[in-house]
Write a protein that holds these residues in place. Structure first.
Motif, short mmCIF file in Angstrom:
data_model
loop_
_atom_site.label_atom_id
_atom_site.label_comp_id
_atom_site.label_asym_id
_atom_site.label_seq_id
_atom_site.Cartn_x
_atom_site.Cartn_y
_atom_site.Cartn_z
N GLY A 1 0.78 -1.24 0.00
CA GLY A 1 0.00 0.00 0.00
C GLY A 1 0.81 1.29 0.00
O GLY A 1 0.24 2.38 -0.06
N THR A 2 2.13 1.18 0.03
CA THR A 2 2.96 2.39 0.10
C THR A 2 2.80 3.26 -1.13
O THR A 2 2.62 4.48 -1.02
CB THR A 2 4.45 2.00 0.27
N MET A 3 2.85 2.66 -2.32
CA MET A 3 2.73 3.45 -3.55
C MET A 3 1.38 4.15 -3.62
O MET A 3 1.30 5.33 -3.98
CB MET A 3 2.91 2.56 -4.78
N GLN A 4 0.33 3.44 -3.26
CA GLN A 4 -1.01 4.03 -3.32
C GLN A 4 -1.15 5.17 -2.33
O GLN A 4 -1.72 6.22 -2.65
CB GLN A 4 -2.06 2.96 -3.04
N GLN A 5 -0.62 5.00 -1.13
CA GLN A 5 -0.70 6.04 -0.11
C GLN A 5 0.02 7.31 -0.56
O GLN A 5 -0.50 8.42 -0.41
CB GLN A 5 -0.11 5.55 1.21
#
Length: 261
Positions: A242-246
């Protein structure tokens, strides 16, 4: 003596294979880790790479580049480059990577080793908002005089439609040209346009109209660099957790992120 001759021939053969395009034994990843820095070639490009009030580089690409550098055990350093010289900067090792909302054109893919695509984008036409109704189609903008970043995908699209243009340093300068009235229009990345023009931005009297193409962003390294595989693996894990999306959502561009598998 025969053994020495055989060794010499093997060495010459190895050099010949490298010269003909065989993969070098040198590791770009090790080179970066040994010097302790990942030098990232950029231009000022909100929301991908730009400076906050304290002069720190932020943006989707900047934040992710810092995280990737940390995964390698090094620090990210950001170096402003002339976009038209990006390949030369890579090959001369003044930078280690081009990570700046770079469109994966045929030219880019021929001169660099590139990551998997990670963002969808388009080149869009920027005009004064009070004239936007007149320029909603590609045919309607062909007679305008454009400002475009030199060597960019925007320049490529303006050349493709046969319009007149003035090459400028970067996309931010292209916007200034339209704001000042020295150019009728600019062509910049959709993601930049969404963040920088229109109501509530510093270019409230500008807007974007028609799209000239659709495209994808990627990250560029030196030819045969082993950092490509390292980054693709990093993208997969950063997307999965989820890092990229966040980070994308933090800059209001989460809807354009490409799934990393």
């Amino acid at each position: 003596m025969k053994k020495l001759i055989s060794l010499a021939l093997a060495a010459v053969l190895g050099l010949s294979l490298t010269a003909c395009g065989g993969k070098s034994a040198d590791s770009d990843k090790k080179y970066v880790q040994d010097k302790g820095t990942l030098v990232v070639g950029i231009t000022e490009f909100e929301p991908m790479d730009y400076q906050d009030a304290s002069g720190n580089w932020i943006g989707f690409d900047a934040d992710l580049a810092k995280a990737f550098a940390e995964s390698l055990g090094v620090k990210a350093e950001f170096q402003i480059i002339e976009w038209d010289n990006k390949t030369m900067e890579l090959e001369g090792k003044t930078i280690d990577v081009v990570w700046n909302g770079m469109t994966l054109t045929d030219e880019v893919k021929a001169t660099m080793s590139c990551s998997n695509p990670y963002f969808n984008n388009a080149q869009v036409v920027i005009v004064k908002a009070d004239k936007a109704a007149d320029y909603r189609s590609v045919d309607s903008v062909k007679g305008l005089n454009f400002a475009v970043e030199n060597g960019s995908a925007g320049q490529e699209q303006v050349e493709a439609i046969g319009a007149k243009f003035t090459p400028v340093l970067d996309q931010a300068t292209a916007l200034l040209e339209v704001e000042a009235g020295t150019s009728d229009a600019a062509v910049i990345d959709y993601l930049m346009a969404a963040a920088t023009v229109g109501e509530g931005t510093s270019y409230a009297d500008l807007t974007y109209t028609c799209e000239l193409n659709s495209e994808e962003y990627g990250v560029g390294f030196r030819k045969e660099s082993d950092l490509v595989d390292a980054l693709n693996d990093f993208f997969k894990s950063a997307y999965a957790d989820g890092t990229m999306q966040q980070i994308a959502d933090n800059y209001g561009i989460g809807d354009k992120l490409i799934v990393q598998k």
